[in-house]
Write an enzyme that holds these catalytic residues in place. Structure first.
Site, PDB file in Angstrom:
ATOM      1  N   TYR A   1       0.794  16.629  -8.526  1.00  0.00           N
ATOM      2  CA  TYR A   1       0.893  16.145  -7.146  1.00  0.00           C
ATOM      3  C   TYR A   1       1.643  14.816  -7.167  1.00  0.00           C
TER       4      TYR A   1
ATOM      5  N   GLY B   1       2.264   3.029  -2.963  1.00  0.00           N
ATOM      6  CA  GLY B   1       1.223   4.020  -3.226  1.00  0.00           C
ATOM      7  C   GLY B   1       0.286   4.076  -2.037  1.00  0.00           C
TER       8      GLY B   1
ATOM      9  N   ARG C   1     -11.172  12.923  -2.910  1.00  0.00           N
ATOM     10  CA  ARG C   1     -12.178  11.896  -2.566  1.00  0.00           C
ATOM     11  C   ARG C   1     -13.564  12.529  -2.462  1.00  0.00           C
TER      12      ARG C   1
ATOM     13  N   GLN D   1     -22.680  -2.549 -17.389  1.00  0.00           N
ATOM     14  CA  GLN D   1     -24.011  -3.043 -17.767  1.00  0.00           C
ATOM     15  C   GLN D   1     -24.566  -2.219 -18.930  1.00  0.00           C
TER      16      GLN D   1
ATOM     17  N   GLU E   1      -6.555   7.625  -5.443  1.00  0.00           N
ATOM     18  CA  GLU E   1      -7.046   8.183  -4.174  1.00  0.00           C
ATOM     19  C   GLU E   1      -7.303   7.102  -3.135  1.00  0.00           C
TER      20      GLU E   1
ATOM     21  N   ARG F   1     -17.014  -5.737   3.993  1.00  0.00           N
ATOM     22  CA  ARG F   1     -18.471  -5.866   3.767  1.00  0.00           C
ATOM     23  C   ARG F   1     -19.234  -4.943   4.713  1.00  0.00           C
TER      24      ARG F   1
HETATM   25  C1  GRA Z   1      -4.251   4.018   3.857  1.00  0.00           C
HETATM   26  C2  GRA Z   1      -3.825   5.284   4.595  1.00  0.00           C
HETATM   27  C3  GRA Z   1      -5.028   6.099   4.993  1.00  0.00           C
HETATM   28  C4  GRA Z   1      -3.047   4.846   5.849  1.00  0.00           C
HETATM   29  O1  GRA Z   1      -2.401   5.927   6.388  1.00  0.00           O
HETATM   30  P1  GRA Z   1      -1.482   5.802   7.688  1.00  0.00           P
HETATM   31  O2  GRA Z   1      -0.776   7.087   7.803  1.00  0.00           O
HETATM   32  O3  GRA Z   1      -0.671   4.557   7.596  1.00  0.00           O
HETATM   33  O4  GRA Z   1      -2.543   5.731   8.787  1.00  0.00           O
HETATM   34  P2  GRA Z   1      -3.179   4.526   9.635  1.00  0.00           P
HETATM   35  O5  GRA Z   1      -2.161   4.032  10.615  1.00  0.00           O
HETATM   36  O6  GRA Z   1      -3.841   3.507   8.787  1.00  0.00           O
HETATM   37  O7  GRA Z   1      -4.275   5.357  10.394  1.00  0.00           O
HETATM   38  C5  GRA Z   1      -3.931   6.222  11.476  1.00  0.00           C
HETATM   39  C6  GRA Z   1      -5.100   7.111  11.783  1.00  0.00           C
HETATM   40  O8  GRA Z   1      -5.164   8.155  10.822  1.00  0.00           O
HETATM   41  C7  GRA Z   1      -6.466   8.249  10.306  1.00  0.00           C
HETATM   42  N1  GRA Z   1      -6.378   8.766   8.944  1.00  0.00           N
HETATM   43  C8  GRA Z   1      -5.785   8.203   7.861  1.00  0.00           C
HETATM   44  N2  GRA Z   1      -5.907   9.008   6.812  1.00  0.00           N
HETATM   45  C9  GRA Z   1      -6.572  10.095   7.229  1.00  0.00           C
HETATM   46  C10 GRA Z   1      -7.018  11.279   6.608  1.00  0.00           C
HETATM   47  N3  GRA Z   1      -6.807  11.508   5.303  1.00  0.00           N
HETATM   48  N4  GRA Z   1      -7.663  12.199   7.358  1.00  0.00           N
HETATM   49  C11 GRA Z   1      -7.909  11.982   8.649  1.00  0.00           C
HETATM   50  N5  GRA Z   1      -7.527  10.877   9.300  1.00  0.00           N
HETATM   51  C12 GRA Z   1      -6.867   9.958   8.603  1.00  0.00           C
HETATM   52  C13 GRA Z   1      -7.009   6.846  10.384  1.00  0.00           C
HETATM   53  O9  GRA Z   1      -8.406   6.861  10.370  1.00  0.00           O
HETATM   54  C14 GRA Z   1      -6.448   6.389  11.698  1.00  0.00           C
HETATM   55  O10 GRA Z   1      -7.256   6.925  12.734  1.00  0.00           O
HETATM   56  P3  GRA Z   1      -7.440   6.114  14.063  1.00  0.00           P
HETATM   57  O11 GRA Z   1      -6.086   5.768  14.586  1.00  0.00           O
HETATM   58  O12 GRA Z   1      -8.212   4.880  13.719  1.00  0.00           O
HETATM   59  O13 GRA Z   1      -8.233   7.054  14.932  1.00  0.00           O
HETATM   60  C15 GRA Z   1      -2.939   6.174   3.734  1.00  0.00           C
HETATM   61  O14 GRA Z   1      -1.725   5.590   3.586  1.00  0.00           O
HETATM   62  C16 GRA Z   1      -3.577   6.526   2.437  1.00  0.00           C
HETATM   63  O15 GRA Z   1      -4.376   7.444   2.357  1.00  0.00           O
HETATM   64  N6  GRA Z   1      -3.234   5.766   1.353  1.00  0.00           N
HETATM   65  C17 GRA Z   1      -3.813   5.953   0.062  1.00  0.00           C
HETATM   66  C18 GRA Z   1      -2.920   6.768  -0.800  1.00  0.00           C
HETATM   67  C19 GRA Z   1      -3.663   7.624  -1.785  1.00  0.00           C
HETATM   68  O16 GRA Z   1      -4.851   7.864  -1.670  1.00  0.00           O
HETATM   69  N7  GRA Z   1      -2.949   8.170  -2.731  1.00  0.00           N
HETATM   70  C20 GRA Z   1      -3.481   9.102  -3.647  1.00  0.00           C
HETATM   71  C21 GRA Z   1      -2.397   9.666  -4.532  1.00  0.00           C
HETATM   72  S1  GRA Z   1      -2.932  10.978  -5.560  1.00  0.00           S
HETATM   73  C22 GRA Z   1      -3.932  10.303  -6.724  1.00  0.00           C
HETATM   74  O17 GRA Z   1      -4.188   9.130  -6.772  1.00  0.00           O
HETATM   75  C23 GRA Z   1      -4.517  11.301  -7.711  1.00  0.00           C
HETATM   76  C24 GRA Z   1      -5.468  10.792  -8.747  1.00  0.00           C
HETATM   77  C25 GRA Z   1      -6.230  11.946  -9.273  1.00  0.00           C
HETATM   78  C26 GRA Z   1      -6.794  11.769 -10.667  1.00  0.00           C
HETATM   79  O18 GRA Z   1      -6.179  11.127 -11.542  1.00  0.00           O
HETATM   80  O19 GRA Z   1      -7.852  12.376 -10.907  1.00  0.00           O
HETATM   81  C1  FAD Z   2      -5.104   6.683 -13.294  1.00  0.00           C
HETATM   82  C2  FAD Z   2      -4.265   6.905 -12.075  1.00  0.00           C
HETATM   83  C3  FAD Z   2      -3.884   8.197 -11.736  1.00  0.00           C
HETATM   84  C4  FAD Z   2      -3.069   8.416 -10.631  1.00  0.00           C
HETATM   85  N1  FAD Z   2      -2.665   9.688 -10.351  1.00  0.00           N
HETATM   86  C5  FAD Z   2      -1.812   9.902  -9.317  1.00  0.00           C
HETATM   87  C6  FAD Z   2      -1.333  11.215  -9.034  1.00  0.00           C
HETATM   88  O1  FAD Z   2      -1.693  12.185  -9.704  1.00  0.00           O
HETATM   89  N2  FAD Z   2      -0.455  11.375  -8.030  1.00  0.00           N
HETATM   90  C7  FAD Z   2      -0.039  10.327  -7.273  1.00  0.00           C
HETATM   91  O2  FAD Z   2       0.763  10.543  -6.370  1.00  0.00           O
HETATM   92  N3  FAD Z   2      -0.502   9.073  -7.492  1.00  0.00           N
HETATM   93  C8  FAD Z   2      -1.366   8.837  -8.496  1.00  0.00           C
HETATM   94  N4  FAD Z   2      -1.837   7.570  -8.737  1.00  0.00           N
HETATM   95  C9  FAD Z   2      -1.404   6.454  -7.891  1.00  0.00           C
HETATM   96  C10 FAD Z   2      -2.518   5.904  -7.010  1.00  0.00           C
HETATM   97  O3  FAD Z   2      -2.885   6.807  -6.024  1.00  0.00           O
HETATM   98  C11 FAD Z   2      -2.079   4.563  -6.397  1.00  0.00           C
HETATM   99  O4  FAD Z   2      -1.899   3.659  -7.468  1.00  0.00           O
HETATM  100  C12 FAD Z   2      -3.102   4.058  -5.412  1.00  0.00           C
HETATM  101  O5  FAD Z   2      -3.106   4.838  -4.245  1.00  0.00           O
HETATM  102  C13 FAD Z   2      -2.900   2.567  -5.052  1.00  0.00           C
HETATM  103  O6  FAD Z   2      -1.640   2.337  -4.565  1.00  0.00           O
HETATM  104  P1  FAD Z   2      -0.704   1.182  -5.165  1.00  0.00           P
HETATM  105  O7  FAD Z   2      -0.603   1.408  -6.627  1.00  0.00           O
HETATM  106  O8  FAD Z   2       0.531   1.204  -4.358  1.00  0.00           O
HETATM  107  O9  FAD Z   2      -1.478  -0.162  -4.944  1.00  0.00           O
HETATM  108  P2  FAD Z   2      -1.088  -1.331  -3.953  1.00  0.00           P
HETATM  109  O10 FAD Z   2      -1.154  -0.840  -2.562  1.00  0.00           O
HETATM  110  O11 FAD Z   2       0.183  -1.968  -4.374  1.00  0.00           O
HETATM  111  O12 FAD Z   2      -2.304  -2.299  -4.203  1.00  0.00           O
HETATM  112  C14 FAD Z   2      -2.201  -3.622  -4.744  1.00  0.00           C
HETATM  113  C15 FAD Z   2      -3.110  -4.567  -3.943  1.00  0.00           C
HETATM  114  O13 FAD Z   2      -2.640  -4.665  -2.613  1.00  0.00           O
HETATM  115  C16 FAD Z   2      -3.693  -4.483  -1.704  1.00  0.00           C
HETATM  116  N5  FAD Z   2      -3.204  -3.856  -0.464  1.00  0.00           N
HETATM  117  C17 FAD Z   2      -2.206  -2.946  -0.322  1.00  0.00           C
HETATM  118  N6  FAD Z   2      -2.109  -2.574   0.974  1.00  0.00           N
HETATM  119  C18 FAD Z   2      -3.030  -3.238   1.657  1.00  0.00           C
HETATM  120  C19 FAD Z   2      -3.442  -3.252   3.018  1.00  0.00           C
HETATM  121  N7  FAD Z   2      -2.851  -2.505   3.930  1.00  0.00           N
HETATM  122  N8  FAD Z   2      -4.477  -4.061   3.358  1.00  0.00           N
HETATM  123  C20 FAD Z   2      -5.094  -4.816   2.432  1.00  0.00           C
HETATM  124  N9  FAD Z   2      -4.759  -4.833   1.126  1.00  0.00           N
HETATM  125  C21 FAD Z   2      -3.747  -4.054   0.745  1.00  0.00           C
HETATM  126  C22 FAD Z   2      -4.677  -3.583  -2.418  1.00  0.00           C
HETATM  127  O14 FAD Z   2      -5.983  -3.696  -1.906  1.00  0.00           O
HETATM  128  C23 FAD Z   2      -4.563  -4.090  -3.856  1.00  0.00           C
HETATM  129  O15 FAD Z   2      -5.434  -5.186  -4.006  1.00  0.00           O
HETATM  130  C24 FAD Z   2      -2.656   7.327  -9.839  1.00  0.00           C
HETATM  131  C25 FAD Z   2      -3.056   6.012 -10.178  1.00  0.00           C
HETATM  132  C26 FAD Z   2      -3.849   5.800 -11.279  1.00  0.00           C
HETATM  133  C27 FAD Z   2      -4.262   4.402 -11.634  1.00  0.00           C
END
Ligand code: GRA
Ligand code: FAD
Length: 669
Positions: free
Chosen positions: A147, A155, A293, A402, A432, A529
């Site tokens: 993915y 990110g 998640r 801990q 995530e 908080r």
């Molecule tokens: C922080 C947000 C949520 C912000 O998204 P946005 O499109 O800019 O939206 P916003 O303006 O802040 O909010 C608008 C609105 O969209 C809603 N929303 C946001 N996300 C979701 C959702 N998933 N389902 C349902 N609703 C969602 C929010 O609650 C907001 O709702 P509202 O306007 O307050 O009613 C998004 O950018 C995000 O999810 N960022 C995190 C990226 C992430 O999780 N990446 C994961 C990559 S894959 C990975 O890490 C795999 C690791 C696996 C492994 O190693 O095991």
């Molecule tokens: C082990 C591991 C596996 C992963 N696997 C995948 C994968 O399979 N696929 C994939 O696509 N991605 C993957 N990722 C990426 C991961 O999802 C991102 O690293 C994660 O979503 C955080 O995004 P970033 O790195 O851009 O952090 P950043 O957003 O740059 O975060 C840096 C700092 O900025 C702060 N910050 C950023 N935006 C805001 C805001 N709006 N408000 C307040 N503070 C903010 C954060 O809180 C943090 O303190 C992986 C990461 C790791 C570590």
């Protein structure tokens, strides 16, 4: 007949003595945790793995370099695919998950993101025809997927992702392109050297108009040669804090063309002539993240319970110091400080594990509705999961650390197994969705809750406690109020008052003319908080309800001790909030502490039995300190001797560098 089923001849007598003290049946607790057939199946799978050397490590994997780690995990993956179906039912996620834990441990394996994200993304976001075309091939492992969403530059802020997918009406293709260095995909698991397909998240452009991030299936390596496809640059991002068996990767697209039907089209669509149909909810393309998640809670809890298993068992075979001079050295678990560190970690582990089941069930129910176009509960689910993944990843990390420190010097050694567990688990704070960002996602929902209440609108079940303004006095010790209820009400008060306070501050800043965004940022810490207190309350309530549903009296009573310890610990940890608004006084907080210390004493005789009932095999635990038999010292010595530095008596590097230096120094005399 002892109630602990793990007693064996030849074990360290100090640990056998613990097992003989059990006041509940460890088998019955295992059944409560895993369910009747699975508890038994897990044992059978563990026993089968032990009989198959091709599934076991030749040496502790912490002794290996990255390339060998990756190769070993690939070799074992093939062995699992060839023989695994003789050991477990591949259609059962639980059985397969257990087999994977036994064979690979925590540090990653070549199919992790294929199963955790790639397949779920297709299952949730491909239309029926696409699913039929891709899922069977992916399930048979004709190809391996990952993915690919995160980029070098972004990110968190998905709306700013730079990778583009531009529709070319003429050829009915999308052109995937990486316009800048910061647009390189960066981090996707198993992308570096393993995957030959990705679900790529890219900004959809049609006729120059952007429609935001969407998901596309893209082949990145040849199915026969595994060479990168034309226009693809791909590789591994290098060593990390943990998860080094996983080849997290980078990826660049140079005008890579894919057929129109490779866009995942269950929710959004692009017709052949380039007409875009939006999804019923704008965030449905985030579905794979929601899935992870929801499922990661149990995975994180599992790591905490493994660390607790190691530290609690070890604390019963390690003797150091005397409590009463002259009475001999005691097991270190006799110290109250040790019990406080470890039993609270145990309580959080159990709480998160059992609540994790509830979260998974809730997710499955809502995901099914979403699949059929009903998105009514998506906001509730998103808010809950945003808080849960943050609290559980962070508090689990603290608990594991801990446990590690509670093992003293040996906890710092990889022989304990805990450093790697910590490194793997703590990544959950980042992936995530970075925790601070996710807590603020949930805070939006909480603030909206207070505003709805002010407007007399209905609140979702999760938020109904916000209306309970009569809960304004701590009732611990009052007649007719039991400890659990008093503590849950205290947690309700903490959450409600914190959310109310920060919302009032937000509103007042905005009334004074500050923009909504600036007012938010000025309150961001307090908002996180508020989110934390709400989630901790939700976990506490859910854990209590789960324990109350247990029918087996002895098991309910055993888990009630854990529940009460969990509740007292949470309240003590957040007690500063109880003084706000005069809800509680310091005598009442002291009463909660006293109750907590009594619970430590009550849990002490059963400590080893609680972790035994969680039933992590030695193969999976990969820890010298946490061995079931408690024979730690002999095995620590064996472990140290087997390490590659000890292969030769005199290290070639010593001969080459240090010896000449020392000999030269001597000859100068
Ligand atoms: C922080 C947000 C949520 C912000 O998204 P946005 O499109 O800019 O939206 P916003 O303006 O802040 O909010 C608008 C609105 O969209 C809603 N929303 C946001 N996300 C979701 C959702 N998933 N389902 C349902 N609703 C969602 C929010 O609650 C907001 O709702 P509202 O306007 O307050 O009613 C998004 O950018 C995000 O999810 N960022 C995190 C990226 C992430 O999780 N990446 C994961 C990559 S894959 C990975 O890490 C795999 C690791 C696996 C492994 O190693 O095991
Ligand atoms: C082990 C591991 C596996 C992963 N696997 C995948 C994968 O399979 N696929 C994939 O696509 N991605 C993957 N990722 C990426 C991961 O999802 C991102 O690293 C994660 O979503 C955080 O995004 P970033 O790195 O851009 O952090 P950043 O957003 O740059 O975060 C840096 C700092 O900025 C702060 N910050 C950023 N935006 C805001 C805001 N709006 N408000 C307040 N503070 C903010 C954060 O809180 C943090 O303190 C992986 C990461 C790791 C570590």
């Amino acid at each position: 007949m002892p109630l602990n089923h793990l007693i064996r001849d030849g074990d360290n007598p100090d640990i056998t003595e613990e097992r003989q003290k059990a006041t509940f049946s460890t088998e019955e607790l295992a059944i409560e945790i895993y369910g009747e057939p699975l508890a038994q199946r897990r044992r059978e799978i563990s026993a089968e793995v032990l009989k198959r050397p091709e599934l076991l490590d030749d040496c502790p994997h912490v002794f290996l370099d990255r390339t060998t780690k990756v190769e070993n995990s690939m070799k074992k993956t093939v062995a699992v695919m060839e023989k695994g179906s003789e050991i477990c039912d591949f259609t059962s996620r639980e059985e397969l998950g257990h087999l994977v834990c036994e064979v690979f441990g925590d540090d990653g394996f070549p199919l992790s993101i294929h199963f955790v994200m790639f397949l779920p993304a297709i299952q949730g976001q491909a239309d029926d025809e696409q699913a039929e075309q891709w899922i069977p091939r992916a399930m048979r492992l004709e190809f391996i997927g990952t993915y690919a969403q995160t980029e070098l530059g972004h990110g968190t802020n998905l709306r700013a992702l730079e990778t583009t997918a531009t529709y070319d009406k003429r050829t009915q293709e999308f052109i995937l392109h990486t316009p800048t260095v910061s647009a390189y995909k960066w981090w996707p698991g198993n992308l570096g050297k393993t995957a030959n397909y990705v679900i790529a998240n890219a900004q959809l452009y049609i006729d120059g108009k952007s429609h935001g991030p969407h998901n596309f299936l893209v082949q990145i390596r040849d199915e026969n040669t595994h060479q990168p496809m034309p226009g693809i640059t791909v590789g591994d991002i290098g060593p990390k804090f943990g998860l080094n068996t996983n080849d997290n990767g980078f990826l660049r697209f140079d005008h890579v063309r894919i057929p129109r039907r490779n866009m995942l089209m269950r929710h959004s669509k692009v017709s052949a002539d380039g007409v875009y149909s939006p999804p019923v909810h704008p965030k449905l393309s985030y579905g794979a993240m929601i899935f992870v998640r929801a499922t990661m809670i149990r995975m994180l809890a599992h790591v905490v319970l493994k660390a607790a298993t190691i530290a609690i068992r070890y604390s019963c075979v390690r003797r150091q110091g005397e409590i009463k001079t002259g009475n001999g050295e005691v097991k270190i678990l006799e110290y109250q400080t040790q019990q406080h560190r470890l039993f609270t970690a145990l309580a959080r582990g159990f709480a998160y594990r059992l609540v994790g089941d509830e979260v998974k069930n809730l997710y499955e129910k809502i995901a099914e509705e979403v699949k059929h176009g009903n998105v009514e509960q998506l906001a509730d689910l998103h808010a809950l999961l945003s808080g849960m993944k943050s609290i559980v990843s962070y508090d689990s990390g603290k608990a594991i650390e801990q446990c590690r420190m509670a093992c003293g010097g040996h906890g710092y050694s990889h022989a304990s197994g805990i450093p790697e567990m910590y490194a793997v688990e703590i990544a959950g704070c980042t992936y995530e969705g970075e925790n601070m960002v996710m807590l603020q996602q949930q805070a939006r929902y909480l603030v909206k809750g207070i505003h709805r209440l002010a407007h007399g609108e209905e609140l979702s079940t999760m938020l109904q406690y916000l209306a309970n303004t009569s809960n304004n006095k701590f009732r611990i010790g009052e007649s007719g109020v039991d400890l659990e209820n008093a503590l849950i009400l205290a947690l309700e008060y903490i959450a409600r008052s914190t959310i109310e306070r920060v919302t009032a501050r937000l509103d007042s800043l905005q009334n004074k003319g500050l923009s909504a965004e600036n007012a938010w940022n000025e309150n961001a810490v307090e908002l996180t908080r508020a989110s934390r207190t709400h989630t901790r309350l939700w976990i506490a309530r859910c854990f209590r309800d789960r324990v109350h549903r247990i029918e087996n009296h002895a098991i309910r009573s055993a888990l009630t001790d854990i529940l009460e310890l969990f509740l007292t610990y949470e309240v003590v940890d957040m007690s500063q909030y109880l003084y706000q608004g005069g809800y509680a006084n310091s005598d009442q907080v002291a009463q909660v502490k006293d109750a907590m210390y009594k619970l430590l004493e009550k849990i002490r005789p059963n400590a080893v039995s609680y972790v035994d009932a969680y039933e992590v095999s030695d193969t999976e635990l990969r820890s010298v300190l946490g061995r079931r038999d408690g024979n730690v010292y002999d095995n620590l010595l064996k472990w140290a001797k087997s390490n590659p530095l000890n292969r030769t008596e005199v290290l070639p590097a010593v001969e080459k560098h240090l010896m000449p230096m020392m000999l030269a120094a001597k000859s100068k005399l």
